[in-house]
Every structure is written in C-alpha cells, then in structure tokens.
Design an enzyme around this catalytic site. Sequence first.
Site, PDB file in Angstrom:
ATOM      1  N   GLU A  37      37.180 112.129 -10.029  1.00 52.77           N
ATOM      2  CA  GLU A  37      36.021 111.215  -9.587  1.00 52.77           C
ATOM      3  C   GLU A  37      34.739 111.791 -10.458  1.00 52.77           C
ATOM      4  O   GLU A  37      34.014 110.780 -10.876  1.00 52.77           O
ATOM      5  CB  GLU A  37      35.707 111.474  -8.244  1.00 52.77           C
ATOM      6  CG  GLU A  37      36.639 110.815  -7.163  1.00 52.77           C
ATOM      7  CD  GLU A  37      36.384 108.988  -7.638  1.00 52.77           C
ATOM      8  OE1 GLU A  37      35.474 108.648  -7.668  1.00 52.77           O
ATOM      9  OE2 GLU A  37      37.631 108.485  -7.622  1.00 52.77           O
ATOM     10  N   CYS A 192      37.270  92.102 -11.019  1.00 50.95           N
ATOM     11  CA  CYS A 192      35.933  91.748 -10.906  1.00 50.95           C
ATOM     12  C   CYS A 192      35.033  92.220 -12.086  1.00 50.95           C
ATOM     13  O   CYS A 192      34.401  93.357 -11.667  1.00 50.95           O
ATOM     14  CB  CYS A 192      35.543  92.119  -9.690  1.00 50.95           C
ATOM     15  SG  CYS A 192      33.681  91.372  -9.136  1.00 50.95           S
ATOM     16  N   CYS A 202      41.679  86.858  -7.836  1.00 48.17           N
ATOM     17  CA  CYS A 202      41.154  87.816  -6.998  1.00 48.17           C
ATOM     18  C   CYS A 202      41.401  87.599  -5.636  1.00 48.17           C
ATOM     19  O   CYS A 202      41.563  86.438  -4.902  1.00 48.17           O
ATOM     20  CB  CYS A 202      39.553  87.654  -7.299  1.00 48.17           C
ATOM     21  SG  CYS A 202      38.683  88.991  -6.169  1.00 48.17           S
TER      22      CYS A 202
END
Length: 359
Positions: A37, A192, A202
């Site tokens: 992360e 997206c 989507c």
Amino acid sequence: MQIHDFRNAVLDWFERFGRKNLPWQIGRTPYRVWVSETMLQQTQVATVVPYFERFMARFPDVHALADASPEEVIALWAGLGYYARARNLHRAARHLVAHHGGLFPATLESLRALPGVGRSTAGAILSLGLGRRAPILDGNVRRVLSRYAGLEGWPGEGRIERELWRLSETYTPAERVADYNQAMMDLGATVCLKRRPLCDVCPVRIGCTARRLKLTDVIPAPRPRQGLPVKRSFMLVLRNGKGEIYLERRPPAGIWGGLRSLPEFGSEDDLRAWCARRLIDLARLERLPQRRHTFSHYHLDFVPMVARADRLLPAVAEDGGHGWFRPAEAGGLPAPVQRLLFEIDGDAARRSRQGPLDL
Ligand code: SF4
C-alpha cells in the site's frame, strides 16, 4: 441501487474480474499489505511489482526491515520516488518492534500513530491484512465513489472528503471485507478509469449518478490549480580524471533526504567560494543551461556548473557519505541528478545498476 445490491455487484464482479495474483496478495500478511500500500501511493501497480519483490526478498518481515540501515532501505527504494515513504516505513518498522513486539496493532488509532500511515492505509492493513471491517479511500476508491454518488468538486476538499469517507464506511461490508476493498481498488484501476471509464462493463452502472447525468468527464474535479513557488539553486558537477563525480550525502530531513547528490548552493557566488576554498580552477568552470524539476509543492530551477578537480578533494569519506563516486556505484541518485549525469556522461550513467529516485 440498495447498499447490499451495490456490495453484491462489486463482490460478484471481483469473483470474475478482480486481481488475485498480485505478489502482495499471495501469502497476504499485514506487513505485505502495508509495504505494498505504501509503494502503491502515487505509483502504478506495474512499476511497484519488481520493487515489492526485491524489498520482500531482502526484508521479509518487520524485524528484518527494522534491523536494516536507512541506507539499505533507500537503496531498495531507488526509482520508486517519494522517498519519505521509505523513511517512514523504516521508522514505523522500528516502532512496531519497539512497542508492539513486531506485530501490527489491530486498531485504527494505533496504526495511524505509525509514521506515514494514513487512514486509508490503516484501513487496508486492517481489512486486507487482518480481515477486520474497515473502510479505505485510496485514489481509485475516491474516483468510483465520487462518480457513483455524483459528488462534484475536488475529492481532497474537506467537505467532499468527509462525504466520501461516510460513503466508504456505509458501503463496506462486514463479511468478505478484504475482497470488497480489493474489488473497489481494482474497479477504479481497471474500469472506472480517469479518462473514458468503461461504464458499459461496470457492475454498479445501474446506480451510478455520473454515468446517468453524463458527468464522468467532470467528476471527480481536478485539484484546483495554484501557481507553484519557484526555488533556485546551483549544483556543482565536480569531476576528476577517473570518471568520478564528487557527491555529498544530503541531510536526513528535507528534499532528497539521506540521498547522495551534487553539492548544491543558493547562489553562484556561494558555489564559486566553495570551489575557491578547495583551489578548484574557476576559469574552467562551465555553466550549463538552467533546468527545472517540479516537486508536488514547488519548482526547483537549478543551474549545473561543471568543474574539474583531480587531486584536491579527499577520497570517499569514512562515513561513506561524501566523496568521489562513479555514478554507477553511487546508489540511488535523485532523478534530475541522474538525468543530468546521464547527459553529461551517458556511458557512465548507462552502466548504473541503480535506477533514479523520481522525487
Ligand atoms: S458506471 Fe462508469 S462512472 Fe460509474 S462507477 Fe462505473 S465506471 Fe465509474
């Protein structure tokens, strides 16, 4: 869409299309989630993968990272940019060992107390690493939720950001939270998209406000533009007859903290005075065209000045910080310095084993 329909659609989509084989998803631990992360902040997955694998090979757990020297951590970060992330990882690892026995605390507050760990990273560690229900809000999730809810405005603005956290908290399920959070990140990264989102495929298109109102090209709004301040400096490219460059270790704090770089001066007079004190031939000082490097918060306009000094400065100092180096052996250099040396002496820089630090 109802909340549970939204969650189910996202989770179903994850089953079929989500990413499940990224290196940090295999043998997932809080440590691997945390490192990945941190690396993924402002950096693409494809760029991060080889860095993550090298980092894990050298520092497989918190203890290994805590035991390392700052220079070792920097060297493995070379090329990833935003060097403060590496410094914070290292400091946080030492904090975890000193105060938590090398384990990750399972509360948002304790995780956020770690250097460099914001609310979203803490949420990722809790959800992906420990299976706890915790919302995340990285750049991809911001984009999906902003569009889905039709939030006009810049997501970094306080009012919008609070609403995005509220939405993320609301939609995050108690079950399968790791899959859900990973799915939301994947949805932002692969469907997206910033430009031309693939709304037709989507899973939440039915309820999406931006799609319905044809606002996908204006949501989310970009950060309001502000003129960045400009700082100016002079950098000395001091060469000797052996193809080496004189480099200094920068102070630990600040831009390029802890990296080796060219001696930098606030004015040409300061640079000349430094050279004169070391009996460097000022008549052979060559001024190259000014260059610009843009940081997130200012432009750095710097003028490279090239000089020769074959015998006047000591060899590598005892602390390894200052001295003569071949660019290939200097470890990670700041990107603009690496580029400059590459242009001045392409062969030497091409032989570099270390990539530049793109800061
Ligand atoms: S429908 Fe389009 S704009 Fe809305 S969340 Fe999906 S991809 Fe993004």
